[in-house]
Design a protein around this motif. Structure first.
Motif, short mmCIF file in Angstrom:
data_model
loop_
_atom_site.label_atom_id
_atom_site.label_comp_id
_atom_site.label_asym_id
_atom_site.label_seq_id
_atom_site.Cartn_x
_atom_site.Cartn_y
_atom_site.Cartn_z
N SER A 117 0.80 -1.22 0.00
CA SER A 117 0.00 0.00 0.00
C SER A 117 0.83 1.27 0.00
O SER A 117 0.30 2.35 -0.24
N HIS A 118 2.15 1.18 0.26
CA HIS A 118 3.01 2.37 0.32
C HIS A 118 4.13 2.34 -0.72
O HIS A 118 5.11 3.09 -0.60
N ARG A 119 4.00 1.53 -1.72
CA ARG A 119 5.03 1.48 -2.74
C ARG A 119 4.86 2.63 -3.74
O ARG A 119 3.80 3.21 -3.84
N ARG A 120 5.91 2.93 -4.46
CA ARG A 120 5.95 4.04 -5.41
C ARG A 120 5.79 5.38 -4.70
O ARG A 120 5.25 6.33 -5.27
N LYS A 121 6.24 5.46 -3.45
CA LYS A 121 6.18 6.72 -2.70
C LYS A 121 7.57 7.17 -2.24
O LYS A 121 7.67 8.10 -1.43
N GLY A 122 8.62 6.54 -2.70
CA GLY A 122 9.97 6.94 -2.36
C GLY A 122 10.46 6.46 -1.01
O GLY A 122 11.49 6.94 -0.53
N ILE A 123 9.75 5.52 -0.38
CA ILE A 123 10.15 5.04 0.95
C ILE A 123 11.44 4.24 0.86
O ILE A 123 12.34 4.39 1.69
N ALA A 124 11.58 3.39 -0.13
CA ALA A 124 12.79 2.58 -0.28
C ALA A 124 14.01 3.47 -0.52
O ALA A 124 15.09 3.24 0.05
N SER A 125 13.87 4.50 -1.33
CA SER A 125 15.00 5.41 -1.59
C SER A 125 15.39 6.17 -0.33
O SER A 125 16.59 6.40 -0.08
#
Length: 356
Positions: A297-305
């Motif tokens: 639900s939180h992917r493609r939001k820059g969290i991993a970067s």
């Protein structure tokens, strides 16, 4: 005269009666009972805890008599019947267990316990694991002012923090394809991304000594040349005569449809799942990104970067590491795209188990 006849009729009998034959002796019938083998299923306890004891053989005057001993309350417990539902399994796919297409958990539909377990696991997998917070948190970054924060957990931290990390690691191992208890070890540093009282991202980093630079051609394969080659092949196909099939007065021709080619930017986001070729010469590296995971639900939001950048800055307490000093474990197709964006190049560092 009549009186004499009457007196003679009622004359008493002689004082010595004739002998009477003795009665025959009574017929003796012997009845023998054999003790049955005890049945363990017959000894069951009821709600009051009473039991039905097996019958005992008692002898009375040479005749065997069976007696039934009951419990002190005087109740006899009837054997309870057990009902079970049977099914015929004839090779049906997904016969009893249903696999969730989102979280991948297998559970029995209609079973209250399984439904509850799946609901809890599905919410944790899709929205993040619930996190109330700790009294002593090792805060390393606050990416925004809306309450989001990144915490660091080490092996020397309290057991409550380590148990929460193990709960996240189990989900990561299942989705990323690691074996059980193979992802985390004592030297690992775990970065947790907290958003709205839920853990929505996790990064596992470890110290390494060296790494190998990936050969960009192994991934991109000269994108421009590849696209030109595909266009040339498509033009050749268009110039070829189209085969015709004749059915009486009707003729059918095969039509070739030209597909649009992807651009270089699309190639960065969608890598081919081929082998990774690395240079034989190793380079110095200090931080290895072992695994990274973000809830769907939180992917493609820059969290991993953000997790990668915070780990690069805080992994070594004495200095900030450069992008060239960080390496990735053999990535998946999605991990390749993330590593390319993080390093701003298709040629990033990859380390193996022997490089640690």
């Amino acid at each position: 005269m009549p009186q004499a006849k009457i007196s003679a009729f009622f004359k008493p009998s002689s004082p010595h009666p004739p002998p009477v034959a003795p009665p025959p002796p009574p017929l003796e019938i012997s009845v023998t009972y054999t003790r049955r083998h005890p049945n363990p299923e017959s000894k069951r306890s009821d709600i009051d805890g009473s039991q039905l004891y097996s019958s005992e053989i008692e002898k009375n005057d040479g005749i065997a008599v069976s007696s039934l001993r009951s419990d002190p309350v005087g109740k006899l417990v009837n054997k309870k019947r057990s009902y079970a539902q049977y099914h015929l399994e004839l090779g049906q796919s997904d016969f009893l267990l249903h696999t969730c297409s989102v979280c991948g958990l297998r559970y029995a539909r209609g079973d209250e316990g399984d439904e509850k377990v799946h609901k809890t696991f599905h919410k944790s997998f899709y929205e993040g694991i619930h996190f109330k917070g700790w009294r002593s948190e090792r805060l390393v970054s606050k990416p925004s002012c809306n309450g989001n924060r990144i915490l660091l957990v080490l092996d020397c931290d309290p057991s409550a923090q380590k148990r929460k990390v193990e709960e996240i690691i189990k989900i990561m191992e299942k989705e990323l394809g690691f074996s059980d208890d193979q992802l985390l070890h004592k030297l690992c540093k775990v970065y947790l991304f907290i958003s709205r009282h839920r853990i929505v991202g996790c990064l596992v980093a470890e110290p390494i000594k060296k790494a190998h630079r990936i050969i960009s051609n192994s991934s991109s394969c000269n994108d421009s040349d590849d696209i030109s080659h595909k266009l040339a092949v498509a033009d050749t196909e268009l110039m070829r005569p189209k085969p015709t099939v004749q059915f009486g007065a009707f003729s059918f021709k095969r039509e070739a449809i030209k597909r649009s080619c992807s651009t270089n930017s699309a190639k960065v986001d969608q890598w081919d799942g081929g082998a990774i070729l690395c240079e034989e010469e190793a380079v110095l590296a200090l931080c290895g990104f072992r695994a990274i995971w973000v809830v769907p639900s939180h992917r493609r939001k820059g969290i991993a970067s953000q997790l990668l950048d915070v780990a690069r800055k805080s992994f070594c307490s004495s200095k900030m590491l450069d992008h060239s000093q960080c390496a990735f474990s053999p990535p998946t197709s999605s991990g390749k795209a993330l590593a390319s964006r993080f390093c701003s190049s298709n040629s990033f560092l990859v380390y193996m188990a022997e490089d640690v």
